[in-house]
Motif scaffolding. Structure first.
Motif, short mmCIF file in Angstrom:
data_model
loop_
_atom_site.label_atom_id
_atom_site.label_comp_id
_atom_site.label_asym_id
_atom_site.label_seq_id
_atom_site.Cartn_x
_atom_site.Cartn_y
_atom_site.Cartn_z
N VAL A 10 0.85 -1.19 0.00
CA VAL A 10 0.00 0.00 0.00
C VAL A 10 0.88 1.25 0.00
O VAL A 10 2.04 1.21 0.41
CB VAL A 10 -0.93 0.02 1.22
N TRP A 13 -0.15 6.53 4.00
CA TRP A 13 -1.44 6.60 4.68
C TRP A 13 -2.17 7.88 4.29
O TRP A 13 -1.60 8.96 4.31
CB TRP A 13 -1.24 6.54 6.19
N GLY A 31 4.64 4.63 2.62
CA GLY A 31 3.94 3.46 2.12
C GLY A 31 4.61 2.18 2.62
O GLY A 31 5.79 2.18 3.01
N ARG A 33 5.46 -1.51 1.41
CA ARG A 33 5.55 -2.43 0.29
C ARG A 33 6.07 -3.80 0.71
O ARG A 33 6.47 -4.60 -0.13
CB ARG A 33 6.47 -1.83 -0.79
N ASP A 38 -2.44 -7.89 5.57
CA ASP A 38 -3.03 -6.57 5.80
C ASP A 38 -3.09 -6.20 7.28
O ASP A 38 -3.01 -5.02 7.64
CB ASP A 38 -4.43 -6.50 5.20
N ARG A 41 -0.04 -4.07 8.14
CA ARG A 41 0.37 -2.93 7.34
C ARG A 41 0.72 -1.73 8.23
O ARG A 41 -0.02 -1.40 9.17
CB ARG A 41 -0.76 -2.53 6.38
#
Length: 212
Positions: A10, A13, A31, A33, A38, A41
């Motif tokens: 992702v 934020w 981010g 990666r 999830d 994250r």
């Protein structure tokens, strides 16, 4: 891929940053990666390890490393996926980490100079040592009752378990094969053994298992 490689993870934020010590400010800004689920994250590595430690399973996995076995990294990655208590490297301390895909950061990895040292460490913690190899006299893994507190030990690709390892094990178990090859890849064998434990003991209905 026809349109380029898929983007992993992702981006930065969006919106107000979440509060909590588990979050990494750099990841929130740039981010995340990493190859993590999830749930984790934007978390720091330390926070991920601490959370995993609350849920780790009771099995261990060990592999002999006398010839710098390239399978070790893949074994570590699979051990992380199945949430092993610890991974043990017996023999040479150095090993190829490429196959681990950075999962060794989240997995407890211990080194033992000899198999005897490994066996002593495990027995002090009431963990039995089971060698996995297609040896004469080995019991079929498919028909065995896997102990809850167990360490699966694997030998080098090719020669299999060393003589010392066979003597140190509390028992040896074989994986059924039906083709022409004498053995399967050590990392594949490790995955099969770990999944045998998962089928016997893991909580598959509590929401803790991640299936994509």
């Amino acid at each position: 891929m026809p349109h380029g490689a898929p983007e992993v993870g992702v981006g930065p934020w969006e919106g107000p940053w979440p509060e909590g010590e588990q979050y990494d400010a750099r990841l929130l800004a740039e981010g995340d990666r990493r190859n993590v689920v999830d749930r984790y994250r934007y978390w720091t590595v330390e926070a991920i390890v601490a959370d995993l430690d609350l849920r780790r399973h009771d099995f261990h996995v060990a592999i002999e490393n006398w010839q710098h076995d390239f399978n070790i990294g893949t074994v570590v990655r699979t051990a992380n996926a199945f949430l092993a208590a610890e991974v043990h490297i017996v023999g040479n301390r150095r090993w190829n980490r490429r196959g681990a895909m950075v999962t060794d950061r989240y997995q407890h990895v211990r080194h033992h100079a000899t198999v005897e040292d490994l066996a002593a460490y495990l027995h002090e913690r009431d963990v039995v040592l089971h060698g996995i190899d297609n040896l004469p006299g080995s019991q079929p893994l498919e028909a065995a009752t896997v102990p809850r507190r167990v360490c699966f030990l694997f030998g080098q690709e090719g020669p299999g378990l060393s003589d010392g390892a066979r003597e140190a094990c509390d028992g040896t178990f074989s994986i059924a094969q039906f083709g022409s090859t004498r053995s399967i890849n050590a990392s594949a064998a490790a995955a099969i053994a770990m999944h045998a434990w998962v089928r016997a003991y893991a909580d598959l209905g509590g929401g803790g298992a991640w299936r994509g």
